[in-house]
Design an enzyme around this catalytic site. Structure first.
Site, PDB file in Angstrom:
ATOM      1  N   VAL A 100       0.861  -1.197   0.000  1.00 43.44           N
ATOM      2  CA  VAL A 100       0.000   0.000   0.000  1.00 43.44           C
ATOM      3  C   VAL A 100       0.893   1.242   0.000  1.00 43.44           C
ATOM      4  CG1 VAL A 100      -1.810   1.262   1.209  1.00 43.44           C
ATOM      5  CG2 VAL A 100      -1.815  -1.247   1.238  1.00 43.44           C
ATOM      6  N   HIS A 104       3.096   3.567   6.293  1.00 45.51           N
ATOM      7  CA  HIS A 104       2.471   2.953   7.458  1.00 45.51           C
ATOM      8  C   HIS A 104       3.525   2.196   8.246  1.00 45.51           C
ATOM      9  CE1 HIS A 104       2.016   0.356   3.921  1.00 45.51           C
ATOM     10  NE2 HIS A 104       2.189  -0.688   4.732  1.00 45.51           N
TER      11      HIS A 104
HETATM   12  P1  5GP Z   1       2.577  -3.421   3.313  1.00 50.47           P
HETATM   13  O1  5GP Z   1       2.825  -4.724   2.638  1.00 50.47           O
HETATM   14  O2  5GP Z   1       2.230  -2.328   2.314  1.00 50.47           O
HETATM   15  O3  5GP Z   1       3.652  -3.013   4.263  1.00 50.47           O
HETATM   16  O4  5GP Z   1       1.319  -3.643   4.228  1.00 50.47           O
HETATM   17  C1  5GP Z   1       0.015  -3.340   3.847  1.00 50.47           C
HETATM   18  C2  5GP Z   1      -0.896  -3.905   4.899  1.00 50.47           C
HETATM   19  O5  5GP Z   1      -2.172  -3.346   4.711  1.00 50.47           O
HETATM   20  C3  5GP Z   1      -1.058  -5.429   4.834  1.00 50.47           C
HETATM   21  O6  5GP Z   1      -0.658  -5.990   6.080  1.00 50.47           O
HETATM   22  C4  5GP Z   1      -2.537  -5.616   4.557  1.00 50.47           C
HETATM   23  O7  5GP Z   1      -3.093  -6.727   5.240  1.00 50.47           O
HETATM   24  C5  5GP Z   1      -3.140  -4.308   5.027  1.00 50.47           C
HETATM   25  N1  5GP Z   1      -4.360  -3.912   4.340  1.00 50.47           N
HETATM   26  C6  5GP Z   1      -4.569  -3.926   3.000  1.00 50.47           C
HETATM   27  N2  5GP Z   1      -5.808  -3.476   2.722  1.00 50.47           N
HETATM   28  C7  5GP Z   1      -6.374  -3.143   3.904  1.00 50.47           C
HETATM   29  C8  5GP Z   1      -7.646  -2.608   4.261  1.00 50.47           C
HETATM   30  O8  5GP Z   1      -8.510  -2.318   3.424  1.00 50.47           O
HETATM   31  N3  5GP Z   1      -7.881  -2.404   5.573  1.00 50.47           N
HETATM   32  C9  5GP Z   1      -6.938  -2.712   6.543  1.00 50.47           C
HETATM   33  N4  5GP Z   1      -7.284  -2.469   7.801  1.00 50.47           N
HETATM   34  N5  5GP Z   1      -5.735  -3.213   6.230  1.00 50.47           N
HETATM   35  C10 5GP Z   1      -5.456  -3.427   4.935  1.00 50.47           C
END
Ligand code: 5GP
Length: 120
Positions: A100, A104
């Site tokens: 995403v 974060h």
């Molecule tokens: P990244 O891989 O970008 O560091 O982590 C993205 C995180 O966002 C993942 O752990 C995934 O489960 C979480 N995520 C993706 N879509 C959503 C959503 O719509 N709502 C929530 N609460 N988490 C999400």
């Protein structure tokens, strides 16, 4: 790469998608990950438009960056994971496995998390 205002977390910030919020103020939102990788898995995000830790620490004012990490620590204590410990993770870009494109910080805890890096 420029900031995409249609990313999932931007939609959550605008209230267009729901989230299980654990903390919110004028600068930061924290909510439970939809696909938790640990008993406690919360995402802490700034409300400003930053792609990752990289541009956040490069472009955001130092006081904003400082308050972000102070609040992340407070949120971890509020979640009760500080005692036994937890992991704070920021994935950055493709090699970091970031999915995403809105900065974060993952706060994961509630159990032994294993060794730090698994390369699949
Ligand atoms: P990244 O891989 O970008 O560091 O982590 C993205 C995180 O966002 C993942 O752990 C995934 O489960 C979480 N995520 C993706 N879509 C959503 C959503 O719509 N709502 C929530 N609460 N988490 C999400």
């Amino acid at each position: 790469m420029s900031y995409d205002p249609n990313n999932i977390f931007a939609k959550i910030l605008r209230g267009e998608l729901p989230s299980d919020t654990v903390f919110e103020d004028d600068e930061v939102l924290a909510f439970r990950d939809i696909n938790p990788q640990a008993p406690i898995h919360v995402l802490v995000i700034p409300k400003g438009e930053y792609l990752s830790l990289d541009d956040f620490t490069r472009d955001a004012p130092a006081d904003v960056v400082g308050r972000f990490f102070q609040k992340a620590g407070e949120i971890a204590r509020q979640l009760g994971v500080d005692g036994d410990g937890y992991r704070a993770i920021a994935n950055i870009g493709s090699h970091g496995g970031q999915e995403v494109p809105h900065f974060h910080l993952h706060i994961c805890g509630g159990d032994w998390l294993g060794r730090m890096i698994a390369r699949e």
